[in-house]
Design a protein around this motif. Sequence first.
Motif, mmCIF file in Angstrom:
data_model
loop_
_atom_site.group_PDB
_atom_site.id
_atom_site.type_symbol
_atom_site.label_atom_id
_atom_site.label_comp_id
_atom_site.label_asym_id
_atom_site.label_seq_id
_atom_site.Cartn_x
_atom_site.Cartn_y
_atom_site.Cartn_z
ATOM 1 N N ARG A 54 35.622 47.024 38.593
ATOM 2 C CA ARG A 54 36.423 46.057 37.845
ATOM 3 C C ARG A 54 37.844 45.982 38.403
ATOM 4 O O ARG A 54 38.401 44.883 38.568
ATOM 5 C CB ARG A 54 36.441 46.441 36.369
ATOM 6 C CG ARG A 54 37.307 45.539 35.497
ATOM 7 C CD ARG A 54 37.066 45.840 34.021
ATOM 8 N NE ARG A 54 37.450 47.206 33.672
ATOM 9 C CZ ARG A 54 38.677 47.551 33.288
ATOM 10 N NH1 ARG A 54 39.647 46.641 33.207
ATOM 11 N NH2 ARG A 54 38.956 48.796 32.969
ATOM 12 N N HIS A 55 38.449 47.132 38.694
ATOM 13 C CA HIS A 55 39.811 47.131 39.214
ATOM 14 C C HIS A 55 39.875 46.552 40.623
ATOM 15 O O HIS A 55 40.835 45.848 40.976
ATOM 16 C CB HIS A 55 40.395 48.545 39.195
ATOM 17 C CG HIS A 55 40.710 49.011 37.809
ATOM 18 N ND1 HIS A 55 40.701 50.341 37.441
ATOM 19 C CD2 HIS A 55 41.019 48.327 36.676
ATOM 20 C CE1 HIS A 55 41.002 50.451 36.159
ATOM 21 N NE2 HIS A 55 41.206 49.237 35.681
ATOM 22 N N ALA A 56 38.860 46.854 41.428
ATOM 23 C CA ALA A 56 38.838 46.282 42.776
ATOM 24 C C ALA A 56 38.725 44.765 42.710
ATOM 25 O O ALA A 56 39.425 44.038 43.431
ATOM 26 C CB ALA A 56 37.682 46.876 43.572
ATOM 27 N N ALA A 57 37.845 44.268 41.840
ATOM 28 C CA ALA A 57 37.717 42.821 41.677
ATOM 29 C C ALA A 57 39.013 42.227 41.150
ATOM 30 O O ALA A 57 39.388 41.098 41.507
ATOM 31 C CB ALA A 57 36.559 42.504 40.728
ATOM 32 N N GLY A 58 39.725 42.991 40.318
ATOM 33 C CA GLY A 58 40.981 42.504 39.754
ATOM 34 C C GLY A 58 42.031 42.222 40.802
ATOM 35 O O GLY A 58 42.889 41.342 40.624
ATOM 36 N N VAL A 59 41.987 42.951 41.912
ATOM 37 C CA VAL A 59 42.947 42.701 42.987
ATOM 38 C C VAL A 59 42.814 41.268 43.491
ATOM 39 O O VAL A 59 43.814 40.584 43.744
ATOM 40 C CB VAL A 59 42.732 43.711 44.135
ATOM 41 C CG1 VAL A 59 43.576 43.325 45.347
ATOM 42 C CG2 VAL A 59 43.052 45.120 43.678
ATOM 43 N N VAL A 60 41.596 40.807 43.635
ATOM 44 C CA VAL A 60 41.367 39.454 44.143
ATOM 45 C C VAL A 60 41.910 38.421 43.169
ATOM 46 O O VAL A 60 42.497 37.406 43.577
ATOM 47 C CB VAL A 60 39.864 39.215 44.403
ATOM 48 C CG1 VAL A 60 39.620 37.822 44.984
ATOM 49 C CG2 VAL A 60 39.306 40.280 45.338
ATOM 50 N N HIS A 61 41.730 38.679 41.877
ATOM 51 C CA HIS A 61 42.191 37.719 40.878
ATOM 52 C C HIS A 61 43.702 37.798 40.643
ATOM 53 O O HIS A 61 44.373 36.774 40.492
ATOM 54 C CB HIS A 61 41.461 37.977 39.546
ATOM 55 C CG HIS A 61 40.051 37.493 39.530
ATOM 56 N ND1 HIS A 61 39.713 36.170 39.503
ATOM 57 C CD2 HIS A 61 38.870 38.181 39.544
ATOM 58 C CE1 HIS A 61 38.394 36.036 39.488
ATOM 59 N NE2 HIS A 61 37.857 37.251 39.518
ATOM 60 N N TRP A 62 44.255 39.041 40.592
ATOM 61 C CA TRP A 62 45.636 39.216 40.147
ATOM 62 C C TRP A 62 46.629 39.458 41.277
ATOM 63 O O TRP A 62 47.826 39.173 41.125
ATOM 64 C CB TRP A 62 45.713 40.405 39.174
ATOM 65 C CG TRP A 62 44.965 40.187 37.886
ATOM 66 C CD1 TRP A 62 43.775 40.732 37.537
ATOM 67 C CD2 TRP A 62 45.358 39.361 36.793
ATOM 68 N NE1 TRP A 62 43.382 40.301 36.285
ATOM 69 C CE2 TRP A 62 44.351 39.453 35.796
ATOM 70 C CE3 TRP A 62 46.477 38.551 36.540
ATOM 71 C CZ2 TRP A 62 44.406 38.784 34.592
ATOM 72 C CZ3 TRP A 62 46.535 37.866 35.325
ATOM 73 C CH2 TRP A 62 45.507 37.987 34.360
#
Length: 803
Positions: free
Chosen positions: A604-612
């Motif tokens: 979830r945090h890794a994916a969050g990098v792409v979004h945020w």
Amino acid sequence: MPEHPEHWTPSRDEDAALVTGRGAFLDDLDPLPGTLVAAVVRSNRPHARLRSVDLTRARAHPGVAAVIGPDEVRAALRPFPLSTGVPMPYLPTGVDKVRFVGEPIAVVVATDRYVAEDAAELVTVDYEDLGAVTAARAALEPGAPLLHTDAGTNVATDRTFSFGPVEERFADAAHVVTGTYDFPRYSSVPMECYSVIAHWTEQSGGPSVEAWANFHGPFSMVPVMAGALGLPTSQVRLHVPADIGGSFGIKAGIYPYVVLMALASKHAGTPVRWSEDRVEHLMASSTGADRAMTFSAAVAADGTITALRTDLIDNVGAYLRPPEPSTLYRCYGNITGPYTIDAVQIRARAVVTNTMPTGLNRGFGGQQLYFGLERLLDEIADATGLDVVEVRRRNLVTAFPHETATGGVYDSGDYAAALELAVKNADLPELEKRRDEARARGGCYGIGTALVVDPSGTNIGYVGLATPAEQRRPGRGKSGSTEHVRMSVDLQGTVTVLLGSVPQGQGHATVARRIAAQRLGLPPDRVRAVIDMDTATTPWTVTSGSYSSRFAPLVTSAVVAAADTIATTVKAAASTLLDGADPAELSLVDGHVVHPDGRGVTFRHAAGVVHWDPAALPEGVPARLYAEAEFSPRETRAATADDRINSSLCYGFVAEIVAVSIDPDTLEITVDRVSSVHDAGTVLDQTLLDGQVHGALVHGLGGAGYEEFTHAPSGQPTSATFLDYLCPTSAEAGFELRTDHVVTPSPLTPLGAKGCGEGSSMSFPVAYANAVADALAPHGITVTSLPLHGEVLHRKFTEKERS
């Protein structure tokens, strides 16, 4: 099931809503306000010229918004494009003539179904009756009534193919064995009949049609619909709800009604809904093609088959309705079944008759093919004095990949092992003992065997075989087995998989979700699958759809490709949180992205990098957590100039042994035991695989012993209700069933999976017929057709006594 359904965890994602009454079938949906309801006026004549169709009284009936008939259809619609050049135009209503009982003539649109049905009775049709023909062979007779006068024939397509030294092999054969057979016309009998909502709108960019239908594909029908409406495909939008109440091929034939309701909507100025009732469905929707066929084999003294001749005549009904002549050619590449026969001659004809048009039905083409081929194998055993299992052993393909005479390439298999397992599981010595004991006391007991190659991932290029090679336009070839999947990851790391496969109960969402979860190292509850189809937003191609067991080999391969693309981006994003760790060293495990040294971050945090924080991504890594992936195998090319084609991507295998007993007094046939062994490559979900095998067996039982569309000599259908069209129930399916599997993964798909949804629907009918033939052999009675039940046996015994 638990007392509180909300606490029940089903084995399939799809089950909870269905068993608790929360399914979203089309009749449950009301997508457009102001939708009116349609009723269809249908022909009560099998073949007649339409002298006049008077719509005046119906249009004047209170509550009626519009009535359309032949004039409106003729003026607004183009005939559907056909696969052959024979002039047999097909429109969604009769315009000059009607050619089968139940053919639409007019549509009444009203405030509700009751008003529409009342007004439909006010439509007056003046018919000029013409002679009718309902059987394939009769339609070929000189002087048979012509359905399409401009064609000058009832033959819609007629092609002959020859590969290898056929004539020489027959001339040199120790035995020439010939059999003439008939396979019946039957259906899929879905729980929900056809249902359509259509809305014609006029916009600044021109007219467009938006429709909802319980349509299962193939989506090659979308351009067919657009062509009939005279619209570009971009102006035709089709929605398919998640729940379509079953199909198994039959609902591919719904598209003429989508077009017809779109025209009705244009005239009414409102959206229009039509729901088919059961009588309409059994009388006028679609069926599998019945086939008249002759098989001949050149056989050596040791029982080896050296050459095969086939003459196939499909009764396609009143029109060669697309996607027909699919039934003739779908099994072209596996026409020799599991046997090493390198010299083959085929004559393939499609014939029109005064019956409802045909289309896809579970195992289409394979049911018909194997009935002839596997009945012939039993007759070869009789001619050579070999046991029916032994004659099959001697002819089996043993080395893979195996290329057939017609161009099919069997990707993997171990046919001998599957046959031996089926024999072992059947406990053949015990069944033979039961047969001997039954015969000793004057009873009838028989054992039947059938071996089939189960094609999956159809190559649509086979349809081109209906056109001679010299008439195929260069650069306009057809081929392919492509499927698309779209996958995305949201802000919280939840993965969504959007499928375009339009399932009908097979569990596509369950399997796709689990494969994506496994590939991304996530728990399954972090992945959701969406199976609602919207042709404007869902990825699809003309080959998309739920037919020919495409999901396991094709859709799952696209899921793998999409997940791998997502995984690459997530690993790159995770590397920014792990001090620039090499993404190639990272793994996705249990919802985390982990390094071999033990460091890790959550998915979830890794994916969050792409979004945020996309600016933090390594150079060249796209800030995109969605992927549209396709699987388009190159092994499924267009037909060659010499008419060879690999008509499917993957080829599974089924070995089936059926034992039956026949009551000497009532002649009722009872299935005693079934041993069924399947090779579908890698097993993706054992429960779903078993469900497909069991469902296909019962579907095959329907055509083998119960279901048949019949007609009176006048051409009137005599099986348009469940009083006359009999379906097997759980009571008839209560036989002893022993299923098993051999696994030879396909080298052509990432997971090694092949399809498995149709196998026993192709093998069971002929295994059942072979068993009944074995039971009747001491009485000198032969079996050349289906269905087989007590009434049929009574006729056979009576004819035998008279002779």
